[in-house]
Design an enzyme around this catalytic site. Sequence first.
Site, PDB file in Angstrom:
ATOM      1  N   PRO A 183      -0.852  -4.271   0.414  1.00 18.54           N
ATOM      2  CG  PRO A 183      -0.717  -5.609   2.336  1.00 18.54           C
ATOM      3  CD  PRO A 183      -1.416  -4.413   1.778  1.00 18.54           C
ATOM      4  CG  ASP A 230      -5.323  -6.389   1.245  1.00 12.00           C
ATOM      5  OD1 ASP A 230      -4.286  -6.543   1.919  1.00 12.00           O
ATOM      6  OD2 ASP A 230      -6.100  -5.410   1.385  1.00 12.00           O
ATOM      7  CG  HIS A 231       0.208 -11.119   2.394  1.00 10.04           C
ATOM      8  ND1 HIS A 231      -0.371 -12.106   3.160  1.00 10.04           N
ATOM      9  CD2 HIS A 231       1.454 -11.577   2.097  1.00 10.04           C
ATOM     10  CE1 HIS A 231       0.483 -13.106   3.322  1.00 10.04           C
ATOM     11  NE2 HIS A 231       1.598 -12.821   2.688  1.00 10.04           N
ATOM     12  NE  ARG A 232      -4.359  -4.108   3.841  1.00 14.09           N
ATOM     13  CZ  ARG A 232      -4.980  -2.964   3.559  1.00 14.09           C
ATOM     14  NH1 ARG A 232      -4.813  -1.906   4.351  1.00 14.09           N
ATOM     15  NH2 ARG A 232      -5.779  -2.871   2.520  1.00 14.09           N
ATOM     16  CB  ILE A 242      -6.012 -13.318   1.097  1.00 19.01           C
ATOM     17  CG1 ILE A 242      -7.488 -12.886   0.990  1.00 19.01           C
ATOM     18  CG2 ILE A 242      -5.776 -14.642   0.401  1.00 19.01           C
ATOM     19  CD1 ILE A 242      -7.883 -12.364  -0.363  1.00 19.01           C
TER      20      ILE A 242
END
Length: 540
Positions: free
Chosen positions: A337, A512-514, A516
Amino acid sequence: MNQAIEIKVPDIGDFRDVPVIELFVKVGDLVKAEDPLVSLESDKATMEVPAPHGGVVKQIHVKLGDAVSEGSVLMQFEGAGAGTAAAEPAQATKPSVSAPPSPVSAPAGLAEVRIPDIGDFKDIPVIEIFVKVGDTVRAEDALLSLESDKATMDVPAPLGGVVREIRVKVGDTVSEGSIIMALATGDAPAVAATAAPGAAPAVAAALAAPAAPAATAAATAAAASGGVDEAAFALAYASPAVRKLARETGVDLGKVRGSGEHGRILRADVEAFARTGGPAAPAARPAAAPAGGGAGLDLLAWPKVDFAKFGPVERKELSRIKKISGANLHRNWVVIPHVTTHDEADITDLELFRVQMNKELEKSGVKISMLPFMMKAAVATLKAFPEFNASLDGDTLVLKQYYHIGFAADTPNGLMVPVIRDVDKKSIPDIAREMGELAKLAREGKLKPDQMSGGTFTISSLGGIGGINFTPIINAPEVAIMGVCKSFWKQHSSDGKNWASRLTLPLSLSWDHRVIDGAAAARFNVHFANLLADLRRVLF
Protein backbone atom coordinates in the site's frame (compact mmCIF):
# COMPACT_ATOMS: atom_id res chain seq x y z
CA MET A 1 37.90 -64.37 9.14
CA ASN A 2 35.99 -61.55 7.53
CA GLN A 3 37.42 -58.14 8.05
CA ALA A 4 35.33 -55.03 8.83
CA ILE A 5 36.34 -52.17 6.55
CA GLU A 6 35.35 -48.53 6.99
CA ILE A 7 33.95 -46.78 3.95
CA LYS A 8 34.70 -43.07 3.99
CA VAL A 9 33.70 -40.01 1.97
CA PRO A 10 36.35 -39.55 -0.73
CA ASP A 11 37.84 -36.29 -2.00
CA ILE A 12 34.89 -34.06 -2.88
CA GLY A 13 36.89 -30.92 -3.53
CA ASP A 14 36.18 -27.83 -1.46
CA PHE A 15 32.79 -29.04 -0.27
CA ARG A 16 32.35 -29.28 3.49
CA ASP A 17 29.44 -30.40 5.67
CA VAL A 18 27.43 -31.71 2.72
CA PRO A 19 24.05 -33.18 3.71
CA VAL A 20 23.22 -36.85 3.09
CA ILE A 21 19.98 -36.80 1.10
CA GLU A 22 19.57 -40.47 0.23
CA LEU A 23 20.78 -43.90 1.41
CA PHE A 24 20.81 -46.61 -1.24
CA VAL A 25 21.71 -49.57 0.98
CA LYS A 26 20.74 -51.07 4.34
CA VAL A 27 22.46 -53.36 6.83
CA GLY A 28 22.85 -56.84 5.35
CA ASP A 29 22.88 -55.75 1.69
CA LEU A 30 25.47 -57.30 -0.60
CA VAL A 31 27.02 -54.60 -2.77
CA LYS A 32 29.43 -54.65 -5.69
CA ALA A 33 32.23 -52.26 -6.45
CA GLU A 34 30.92 -48.91 -7.74
CA ASP A 35 27.35 -49.52 -6.55
CA PRO A 36 26.02 -46.22 -5.14
CA LEU A 37 25.94 -46.10 -1.34
CA VAL A 38 24.70 -42.61 -0.48
CA SER A 39 23.82 -39.39 -2.27
CA LEU A 40 25.10 -36.00 -1.11
CA GLU A 41 23.79 -32.61 -2.15
CA SER A 42 25.68 -29.32 -1.89
CA ASP A 43 24.32 -25.99 -3.06
CA LYS A 44 25.97 -26.63 -6.44
CA ALA A 45 25.87 -30.34 -7.18
CA THR A 46 24.38 -33.70 -6.27
CA MET A 47 27.06 -36.39 -5.80
CA GLU A 48 26.83 -40.11 -5.25
CA VAL A 49 29.44 -41.97 -3.22
CA PRO A 50 30.10 -45.38 -4.81
CA ALA A 51 31.38 -48.50 -3.08
CA PRO A 52 35.18 -48.70 -3.47
CA HIS A 53 34.88 -52.52 -3.55
CA GLY A 54 32.36 -55.22 -2.86
CA GLY A 55 31.17 -56.47 0.51
CA VAL A 56 28.24 -56.88 2.89
CA VAL A 57 26.97 -53.79 4.71
CA LYS A 58 27.59 -54.47 8.40
CA GLN A 59 26.86 -51.05 9.90
CA ILE A 60 25.70 -47.63 8.64
CA HIS A 61 27.09 -44.63 10.53
CA VAL A 62 25.02 -41.86 8.91
CA LYS A 63 21.36 -41.06 8.47
CA LEU A 64 19.42 -38.72 6.21
CA GLY A 65 20.24 -35.11 6.96
CA ASP A 66 23.65 -35.76 8.49
CA ALA A 67 26.41 -33.48 7.18
CA VAL A 68 29.62 -35.13 6.00
CA SER A 69 32.98 -34.05 4.62
CA GLU A 70 36.00 -35.77 3.09
CA GLY A 71 37.08 -38.58 5.39
CA SER A 72 33.77 -38.96 7.24
CA VAL A 73 32.99 -42.62 7.94
CA LEU A 74 29.77 -43.63 6.16
CA MET A 75 29.50 -47.34 6.91
CA GLN A 76 31.34 -50.58 7.51
CA PHE A 77 31.63 -53.50 5.10
CA GLU A 78 32.27 -57.09 6.10
CA GLY A 79 34.08 -59.37 3.67
CA ALA A 80 36.23 -57.25 1.38
CA GLY A 81 35.73 -58.26 -2.22
CA ALA A 82 32.40 -60.03 -1.65
CA GLY A 83 30.06 -59.57 -4.50
CA THR A 84 32.71 -58.62 -7.06
CA ALA A 85 33.32 -60.51 -10.27
CA ALA A 86 36.67 -61.68 -8.99
CA ALA A 87 37.90 -61.96 -5.40
CA GLU A 88 40.02 -59.08 -4.22
CA PRO A 89 43.05 -59.63 -2.00
CA ALA A 90 42.52 -58.96 1.67
CA GLN A 91 43.60 -55.54 2.87
CA ALA A 92 45.90 -55.19 5.85
CA THR A 93 44.71 -51.66 6.64
CA LYS A 94 41.40 -49.88 6.55
CA PRO A 95 41.25 -48.25 3.13
CA SER A 96 39.33 -45.13 2.18
CA VAL A 97 38.04 -44.34 -1.29
CA SER A 98 40.89 -43.03 -3.41
CA ALA A 99 40.70 -39.44 -4.60
CA PRO A 100 39.92 -38.94 -8.30
CA PRO A 101 42.54 -37.14 -10.39
CA SER A 102 40.43 -33.99 -10.94
CA PRO A 103 41.54 -31.08 -8.72
CA VAL A 104 37.96 -30.47 -7.67
CA SER A 105 35.79 -33.48 -8.23
CA ALA A 106 33.16 -35.85 -6.99
CA PRO A 107 33.45 -39.62 -6.55
CA ALA A 108 33.78 -41.46 -9.84
CA GLY A 109 30.30 -41.38 -11.36
CA LEU A 110 27.78 -38.75 -12.35
CA ALA A 111 27.44 -35.43 -10.51
CA GLU A 112 24.33 -33.38 -11.10
CA VAL A 113 25.23 -29.70 -11.43
CA ARG A 114 22.72 -27.24 -10.02
CA ILE A 115 22.23 -23.50 -10.08
CA PRO A 116 24.01 -22.18 -6.95
CA ASP A 117 22.79 -19.47 -4.61
CA ILE A 118 21.99 -16.46 -6.82
CA GLY A 119 20.24 -14.34 -4.26
CA ASP A 120 16.55 -13.61 -4.60
CA PHE A 121 16.44 -14.21 -8.34
CA LYS A 122 13.87 -16.71 -9.61
CA ASP A 123 12.96 -18.06 -13.07
CA ILE A 124 15.98 -16.53 -14.81
CA PRO A 125 16.32 -17.24 -18.55
CA VAL A 126 19.31 -19.17 -19.91
CA ILE A 127 20.73 -16.96 -22.65
CA GLU A 128 23.86 -18.91 -23.62
CA ILE A 129 25.35 -22.40 -23.09
CA PHE A 130 29.14 -22.58 -23.31
CA VAL A 131 29.65 -26.35 -23.36
CA LYS A 132 28.33 -29.37 -25.21
CA VAL A 133 28.06 -33.05 -24.41
CA GLY A 134 31.52 -34.62 -24.40
CA ASP A 135 33.41 -31.46 -23.38
CA THR A 136 35.90 -31.71 -20.53
CA VAL A 137 35.56 -28.90 -18.02
CA ARG A 138 37.58 -27.81 -15.01
CA ALA A 139 36.31 -26.35 -11.78
CA GLU A 140 35.19 -22.73 -12.26
CA ASP A 141 34.89 -23.01 -16.07
CA ALA A 142 31.79 -21.15 -17.24
CA LEU A 143 28.96 -23.56 -18.14
CA LEU A 144 26.15 -21.21 -19.11
CA SER A 145 25.01 -17.61 -18.83
CA LEU A 146 21.83 -16.29 -17.23
CA GLU A 147 20.20 -12.89 -17.56
CA SER A 148 17.95 -11.51 -14.86
CA ASP A 149 16.17 -8.19 -14.92
CA LYS A 150 19.24 -6.68 -13.31
CA ALA A 151 22.34 -8.59 -14.39
CA THR A 152 23.97 -11.12 -16.66
CA MET A 153 25.75 -13.86 -14.71
CA ASP A 154 27.78 -16.92 -15.62
CA VAL A 155 27.32 -20.22 -13.78
CA PRO A 156 30.71 -21.91 -13.19
CA ALA A 157 31.41 -25.63 -12.93
CA PRO A 158 31.60 -26.60 -9.23
CA LEU A 159 33.94 -29.50 -10.07
CA GLY A 160 35.87 -31.01 -12.95
CA GLY A 161 34.54 -33.67 -15.29
CA VAL A 162 33.12 -34.53 -18.69
CA VAL A 163 29.76 -33.15 -19.75
CA ARG A 164 27.49 -36.20 -20.14
CA GLU A 165 24.10 -34.53 -20.28
CA ILE A 166 22.76 -30.99 -20.65
CA ARG A 167 19.29 -30.62 -19.20
CA VAL A 168 18.47 -27.05 -20.20
CA LYS A 169 18.37 -25.16 -23.46
CA VAL A 170 18.56 -21.49 -24.38
CA GLY A 171 15.35 -19.80 -23.30
CA ASP A 172 14.61 -22.15 -20.37
CA THR A 173 14.15 -20.47 -16.99
CA VAL A 174 16.03 -21.66 -13.92
CA SER A 175 16.24 -20.83 -10.21
CA GLU A 176 18.51 -21.81 -7.33
CA GLY A 177 18.71 -25.61 -7.21
CA SER A 178 17.64 -26.22 -10.82
CA ILE A 179 19.58 -29.09 -12.42
CA ILE A 180 21.42 -27.84 -15.51
CA MET A 181 23.67 -30.74 -16.51
CA ALA A 182 25.43 -33.94 -15.44
CA LEU A 183 29.21 -34.29 -15.26
CA ALA A 184 31.03 -37.61 -15.38
CA THR A 185 33.78 -37.36 -12.78
CA GLY A 186 36.89 -39.22 -11.78
CA ASP A 187 37.44 -42.38 -13.86
CA ALA A 188 33.84 -42.56 -15.03
CA PRO A 189 34.41 -41.36 -18.62
CA ALA A 190 36.94 -44.08 -19.34
CA VAL A 191 34.79 -46.72 -17.69
CA ALA A 192 31.79 -45.75 -19.74
CA ALA A 193 33.71 -45.46 -22.97
CA THR A 194 35.50 -48.78 -22.83
CA ALA A 195 33.00 -50.87 -20.88
CA ALA A 196 35.95 -52.92 -19.71
CA PRO A 197 35.34 -56.23 -17.97
CA GLY A 198 34.62 -55.65 -14.32
CA ALA A 199 33.61 -52.04 -14.93
CA ALA A 200 31.18 -50.68 -12.39
CA PRO A 201 27.70 -51.68 -13.57
CA ALA A 202 25.88 -48.83 -11.84
CA VAL A 203 28.20 -46.11 -13.11
CA ALA A 204 28.53 -47.55 -16.61
CA ALA A 205 24.78 -47.90 -16.96
CA ALA A 206 24.18 -44.40 -15.64
CA LEU A 207 26.67 -42.91 -18.10
CA ALA A 208 25.33 -44.94 -20.98
CA ALA A 209 21.70 -44.12 -20.25
CA PRO A 210 21.49 -40.88 -22.28
CA ALA A 211 22.77 -42.67 -25.37
CA ALA A 212 21.09 -46.04 -24.84
CA PRO A 213 19.74 -47.48 -28.09
CA ALA A 214 16.02 -47.94 -28.56
CA ALA A 215 16.49 -51.68 -28.58
CA THR A 216 17.47 -51.84 -24.90
CA ALA A 217 15.13 -53.33 -22.36
CA ALA A 218 14.53 -49.92 -20.79
CA ALA A 219 13.52 -48.40 -24.10
CA THR A 220 11.29 -51.39 -24.85
CA ALA A 221 9.58 -51.02 -21.48
CA ALA A 222 9.19 -47.29 -22.02
CA ALA A 223 7.68 -47.83 -25.43
CA ALA A 224 5.21 -50.34 -23.98
CA SER A 225 4.08 -47.78 -21.43
CA GLY A 226 3.56 -45.09 -24.04
CA GLY A 227 7.07 -43.61 -24.27
CA VAL A 228 9.14 -41.33 -22.04
CA ASP A 229 8.89 -37.57 -22.15
CA GLU A 230 12.63 -36.88 -22.31
CA ALA A 231 12.27 -33.21 -21.45
CA ALA A 232 10.27 -33.98 -18.32
CA PHE A 233 12.63 -36.86 -17.48
CA ALA A 234 15.64 -34.53 -17.67
CA LEU A 235 14.07 -31.91 -15.43
CA ALA A 236 12.90 -34.37 -12.76
CA TYR A 237 14.50 -33.90 -9.33
CA ALA A 238 16.30 -37.23 -8.91
CA SER A 239 19.82 -38.57 -8.41
CA PRO A 240 21.79 -40.40 -11.12
CA ALA A 241 21.15 -43.76 -9.42
CA VAL A 242 17.42 -43.14 -9.38
CA ARG A 243 17.56 -42.06 -13.02
CA LYS A 244 19.33 -45.29 -13.88
CA LEU A 245 16.69 -47.32 -12.07
CA ALA A 246 13.96 -45.42 -13.91
CA ARG A 247 15.62 -46.18 -17.26
CA GLU A 248 15.94 -49.85 -16.39
CA THR A 249 12.31 -50.14 -15.36
CA GLY A 250 10.90 -47.92 -18.08
CA VAL A 251 9.50 -45.37 -15.65
CA ASP A 252 9.01 -41.81 -16.89
CA LEU A 253 10.38 -39.64 -14.07
CA GLY A 254 8.29 -36.76 -15.30
CA LYS A 255 5.19 -38.63 -14.09
CA VAL A 256 6.55 -39.63 -10.68
CA ARG A 257 5.64 -37.65 -7.59
CA GLY A 258 8.68 -37.44 -5.30
CA SER A 259 8.29 -38.13 -1.61
CA GLY A 260 11.72 -36.79 -0.62
CA GLU A 261 12.58 -33.36 0.67
CA HIS A 262 11.51 -30.59 -1.71
CA GLY A 263 9.80 -33.21 -3.89
CA ARG A 264 12.94 -35.22 -4.60
CA ILE A 265 12.21 -38.55 -6.33
CA LEU A 266 13.57 -41.46 -4.31
CA ARG A 267 14.31 -45.06 -5.32
CA ALA A 268 11.18 -46.18 -3.44
CA ASP A 269 9.06 -43.75 -5.51
CA VAL A 270 10.32 -45.27 -8.77
CA GLU A 271 9.81 -48.82 -7.51
CA ALA A 272 6.25 -48.01 -6.38
CA PHE A 273 5.48 -46.39 -9.71
CA ALA A 274 6.86 -49.39 -11.60
CA ARG A 275 4.62 -51.73 -9.56
CA THR A 276 1.38 -49.77 -9.69
CA GLY A 277 1.70 -47.31 -12.51
CA GLY A 278 1.63 -44.59 -9.87
CA PRO A 279 -0.46 -41.48 -9.80
CA ALA A 280 -0.49 -39.16 -12.76
CA ALA A 281 1.68 -36.11 -12.44
CA PRO A 282 -0.24 -33.46 -10.51
CA ALA A 283 -1.70 -30.62 -12.48
CA ALA A 284 0.41 -27.50 -12.55
CA ARG A 285 -0.34 -25.30 -9.58
CA PRO A 286 -0.97 -21.60 -10.05
CA ALA A 287 1.94 -19.37 -9.21
CA ALA A 288 2.21 -18.69 -5.50
CA ALA A 289 0.93 -15.31 -4.40
CA PRO A 290 3.63 -12.94 -3.14
CA ALA A 291 3.88 -12.33 0.59
CA GLY A 292 1.08 -10.08 1.65
CA GLY A 293 -1.44 -11.17 -0.96
CA GLY A 294 -2.05 -9.80 -4.42
CA ALA A 295 -3.51 -12.93 -5.99
CA GLY A 296 -7.14 -13.56 -6.80
CA LEU A 297 -7.87 -10.13 -8.30
CA ASP A 298 -11.09 -10.51 -10.27
CA LEU A 299 -10.17 -8.25 -13.20
CA LEU A 300 -11.48 -8.01 -16.73
CA ALA A 301 -9.32 -9.61 -19.39
CA TRP A 302 -6.76 -7.34 -21.03
CA PRO A 303 -8.24 -5.97 -24.28
CA LYS A 304 -7.04 -7.55 -27.51
CA VAL A 305 -6.68 -4.85 -30.14
CA ASP A 306 -5.45 -4.97 -33.73
CA PHE A 307 -3.59 -1.66 -33.65
CA ALA A 308 -2.51 -1.99 -37.29
CA LYS A 309 -6.05 -1.39 -38.51
CA PHE A 310 -5.86 2.19 -37.19
CA GLY A 311 -2.54 3.03 -38.86
CA PRO A 312 1.11 1.97 -39.31
CA VAL A 313 2.76 0.30 -36.32
CA GLU A 314 6.13 -1.15 -35.38
CA ARG A 315 6.44 -4.03 -32.92
CA LYS A 316 9.46 -4.10 -30.62
CA GLU A 317 10.08 -6.87 -28.11
CA LEU A 318 10.75 -5.75 -24.55
CA SER A 319 14.23 -6.53 -23.23
CA ARG A 320 14.46 -9.36 -20.71
CA ILE A 321 15.35 -6.85 -18.01
CA LYS A 322 12.21 -4.81 -18.68
CA LYS A 323 10.04 -7.93 -18.78
CA ILE A 324 11.24 -9.21 -15.43
CA SER A 325 11.57 -5.83 -13.72
CA GLY A 326 8.08 -4.98 -14.97
CA ALA A 327 6.70 -8.06 -13.23
CA ASN A 328 8.54 -7.14 -10.01
CA LEU A 329 7.31 -3.54 -10.11
CA HIS A 330 3.75 -4.71 -10.76
CA ARG A 331 3.94 -7.06 -7.78
CA ASN A 332 5.35 -4.33 -5.53
CA TRP A 333 2.71 -1.82 -6.61
CA VAL A 334 -0.18 -4.27 -6.10
CA VAL A 335 1.02 -5.80 -2.82
CA ILE A 336 2.45 -2.76 -1.01
CA PRO A 337 0.00 0.00 0.00
CA HIS A 338 1.98 2.94 -1.37
CA VAL A 339 1.64 6.52 -0.17
CA THR A 340 3.89 9.33 -1.48
CA THR A 341 4.72 12.46 0.50
CA HIS A 342 6.21 15.45 -1.36
CA ASP A 343 8.47 18.14 0.05
CA GLU A 344 11.36 20.44 -0.91
CA ALA A 345 14.91 20.93 0.28
CA ASP A 346 16.99 24.10 0.12
CA ILE A 347 20.33 22.95 -1.33
CA THR A 348 21.81 26.38 -2.16
CA ASP A 349 24.74 26.10 0.26
CA LEU A 350 25.20 22.38 -0.42
CA GLU A 351 25.55 23.03 -4.16
CA LEU A 352 28.27 25.61 -3.53
CA PHE A 353 30.06 23.10 -1.29
CA ARG A 354 29.70 20.35 -3.97
CA VAL A 355 31.20 22.59 -6.66
CA GLN A 356 34.10 23.47 -4.37
CA MET A 357 34.77 19.79 -3.59
CA ASN A 358 34.88 18.94 -7.30
CA LYS A 359 37.48 21.67 -7.88
CA GLU A 360 39.63 20.23 -5.12
CA LEU A 361 39.24 16.67 -6.46
CA GLU A 362 39.70 17.59 -10.11
CA LYS A 363 43.05 15.81 -10.45
CA SER A 364 41.77 12.63 -8.76
CA GLY A 365 39.34 11.85 -11.57
CA VAL A 366 36.39 11.65 -9.14
CA LYS A 367 33.38 13.83 -9.92
CA ILE A 368 30.80 14.21 -7.18
CA SER A 369 27.11 14.57 -7.99
CA MET A 370 24.41 15.47 -5.49
CA LEU A 371 23.58 11.79 -4.93
CA PRO A 372 26.43 10.89 -2.50
CA PHE A 373 25.34 13.79 -0.27
CA MET A 374 21.76 12.52 -0.38
CA MET A 375 22.99 9.05 0.61
CA LYS A 376 24.75 10.49 3.65
CA ALA A 377 21.64 12.47 4.56
CA ALA A 378 19.55 9.34 4.09
CA VAL A 379 21.71 7.34 6.53
CA ALA A 380 21.46 10.04 9.20
CA THR A 381 17.69 10.21 8.69
CA LEU A 382 17.32 6.42 8.80
CA LYS A 383 19.15 6.39 12.12
CA ALA A 384 16.66 8.92 13.44
CA PHE A 385 13.68 6.97 12.02
CA PRO A 386 14.71 3.27 12.20
CA GLU A 387 11.34 1.92 10.98
CA PHE A 388 12.29 3.23 7.52
CA ASN A 389 15.44 1.03 7.55
CA ALA A 390 13.45 -2.17 7.93
CA SER A 391 11.60 -5.00 6.18
CA LEU A 392 8.40 -6.88 6.93
CA ASP A 393 8.73 -10.59 7.66
CA GLY A 394 5.15 -11.75 8.08
CA ASP A 395 3.86 -9.87 11.10
CA THR A 396 7.37 -9.02 12.32
CA LEU A 397 9.32 -5.87 11.49
CA VAL A 398 13.03 -6.56 10.92
CA LEU A 399 14.99 -3.45 11.94
CA LYS A 400 18.40 -3.45 10.24
CA GLN A 401 21.55 -2.23 11.93
CA TYR A 402 23.39 -1.61 8.65
CA TYR A 403 22.92 1.03 5.96
CA HIS A 404 23.18 -0.21 2.37
CA ILE A 405 21.74 2.39 0.00
CA GLY A 406 20.57 1.48 -3.50
CA PHE A 407 20.45 3.96 -6.37
CA ALA A 408 18.42 3.61 -9.55
CA ALA A 409 20.69 3.45 -12.61
CA ASP A 410 19.37 4.10 -16.11
CA THR A 411 20.84 1.63 -18.61
CA PRO A 412 20.18 0.89 -22.31
CA ASN A 413 18.34 -2.30 -21.30
CA GLY A 414 16.27 -0.83 -18.48
CA LEU A 415 16.37 0.20 -14.85
CA MET A 416 18.88 -1.41 -12.48
CA VAL A 417 19.52 -0.77 -8.78
CA PRO A 418 23.15 -1.19 -7.62
CA VAL A 419 23.75 -1.02 -3.87
CA ILE A 420 26.44 0.92 -1.99
CA ARG A 421 27.17 -1.01 1.20
CA ASP A 422 27.95 0.58 4.58
CA VAL A 423 27.37 4.14 3.41
CA ASP A 424 27.67 5.30 7.03
CA LYS A 425 31.33 4.23 7.04
CA LYS A 426 32.39 5.79 3.71
CA SER A 427 33.42 9.31 2.70
CA ILE A 428 31.68 11.35 0.00
CA PRO A 429 34.53 10.80 -2.53
CA ASP A 430 34.54 7.05 -1.77
CA ILE A 431 30.80 6.85 -2.38
CA ALA A 432 31.12 8.84 -5.63
CA ARG A 433 33.93 6.61 -6.87
CA GLU A 434 32.00 3.40 -6.09
CA MET A 435 28.84 4.80 -7.68
CA GLY A 436 30.73 5.48 -10.89
CA GLU A 437 32.13 1.95 -10.98
CA LEU A 438 28.75 0.33 -10.32
CA ALA A 439 26.94 2.56 -12.83
CA LYS A 440 29.48 1.55 -15.49
CA LEU A 441 28.97 -2.16 -14.73
CA ALA A 442 25.19 -1.61 -14.87
CA ARG A 443 25.38 -0.03 -18.33
CA GLU A 444 27.53 -2.94 -19.53
CA GLY A 445 25.18 -5.53 -17.98
CA LYS A 446 27.97 -6.89 -15.81
CA LEU A 447 26.59 -6.30 -12.33
CA LYS A 448 26.75 -9.34 -10.08
CA PRO A 449 23.78 -10.37 -7.91
CA ASP A 450 25.56 -9.43 -4.68
CA GLN A 451 26.08 -5.91 -6.06
CA MET A 452 22.29 -5.47 -6.24
CA SER A 453 21.18 -7.22 -3.07
CA GLY A 454 20.96 -6.33 0.60
CA GLY A 455 19.73 -2.76 0.14
CA THR A 456 17.88 -1.14 3.04
CA PHE A 457 16.74 2.08 1.33
CA THR A 458 16.77 3.31 -2.29
CA ILE A 459 17.15 6.73 -3.90
CA SER A 460 15.79 7.24 -7.41
CA SER A 461 17.05 10.47 -8.95
CA LEU A 462 15.73 12.13 -12.11
CA GLY A 463 17.82 15.20 -11.33
CA GLY A 464 19.81 15.01 -14.53
CA ILE A 465 16.68 14.90 -16.66
CA GLY A 466 13.87 16.98 -15.21
CA GLY A 467 10.44 16.76 -13.63
CA ILE A 468 8.87 18.31 -10.56
CA ASN A 469 7.52 15.34 -8.57
CA PHE A 470 6.82 11.65 -9.19
CA THR A 471 5.72 8.52 -7.33
CA PRO A 472 8.64 6.05 -7.07
CA ILE A 473 7.68 2.40 -6.54
CA ILE A 474 9.13 0.81 -3.40
CA ASN A 475 11.92 -1.68 -4.04
CA ALA A 476 10.65 -4.68 -2.01
CA PRO A 477 11.49 -5.92 0.57
CA GLU A 478 12.40 -2.36 1.56
CA VAL A 479 9.65 -0.18 3.04
CA ALA A 480 10.49 3.22 1.56
CA ILE A 481 12.16 4.91 -1.40
CA MET A 482 13.18 8.55 -1.95
CA GLY A 483 12.61 10.08 -5.38
CA VAL A 484 14.26 13.37 -6.35
CA CYS A 485 13.78 15.52 -9.44
CA LYS A 486 15.70 18.35 -11.04
CA SER A 487 16.52 21.22 -8.73
CA PHE A 488 15.24 24.69 -9.60
CA TRP A 489 15.54 28.25 -8.34
CA LYS A 490 12.64 29.45 -6.22
CA GLN A 491 11.85 32.63 -4.31
CA HIS A 492 11.75 32.07 -0.54
CA SER A 493 10.80 34.35 2.31
CA SER A 494 10.77 33.77 6.04
CA ASP A 495 8.73 36.85 6.87
CA GLY A 496 6.76 37.60 3.69
CA LYS A 497 8.78 40.78 3.11
CA ASN A 498 12.35 39.80 2.40
CA TRP A 499 12.71 37.42 -0.54
CA ALA A 500 15.70 35.47 -1.78
CA SER A 501 16.24 33.08 -4.65
CA ARG A 502 17.20 29.61 -3.35
CA LEU A 503 18.15 26.40 -5.18
CA THR A 504 15.36 23.97 -4.38
CA LEU A 505 15.35 20.15 -4.66
CA PRO A 506 11.94 18.39 -4.98
CA LEU A 507 11.59 15.32 -2.76
CA SER A 508 9.08 12.46 -3.26
CA LEU A 509 9.09 9.86 -0.48
CA SER A 510 7.04 6.68 -1.13
CA TRP A 511 6.38 4.56 1.94
CA ASP A 512 4.68 1.32 2.95
CA HIS A 513 1.56 2.25 4.91
CA ARG A 514 1.60 -1.14 6.68
CA VAL A 515 4.78 -0.02 8.48
CA ILE A 516 4.82 3.77 8.35
CA ASP A 517 2.15 6.38 9.01
CA GLY A 518 1.76 9.82 7.48
CA ALA A 519 3.13 11.77 10.42
CA ALA A 520 6.35 9.73 10.48
CA ALA A 521 6.76 10.14 6.71
CA ALA A 522 6.32 13.92 6.93
CA ARG A 523 8.89 14.10 9.75
CA PHE A 524 11.29 11.92 7.75
CA ASN A 525 11.07 14.28 4.76
CA VAL A 526 11.54 17.39 6.92
CA HIS A 527 14.57 15.85 8.69
CA PHE A 528 16.08 14.78 5.34
CA ALA A 529 15.52 18.25 3.84
CA ASN A 530 17.02 20.02 6.87
CA LEU A 531 20.15 17.86 6.64
CA LEU A 532 20.61 18.75 2.98
CA ALA A 533 20.22 22.41 3.85
CA ASP A 534 23.07 22.11 6.37
CA LEU A 535 24.93 18.87 5.68
CA ARG A 536 27.82 19.99 7.89
CA ARG A 537 25.86 18.43 10.76
CA VAL A 538 26.41 15.04 9.10
CA LEU A 539 29.85 15.41 7.52
CA PHE A 540 31.75 17.28 10.22
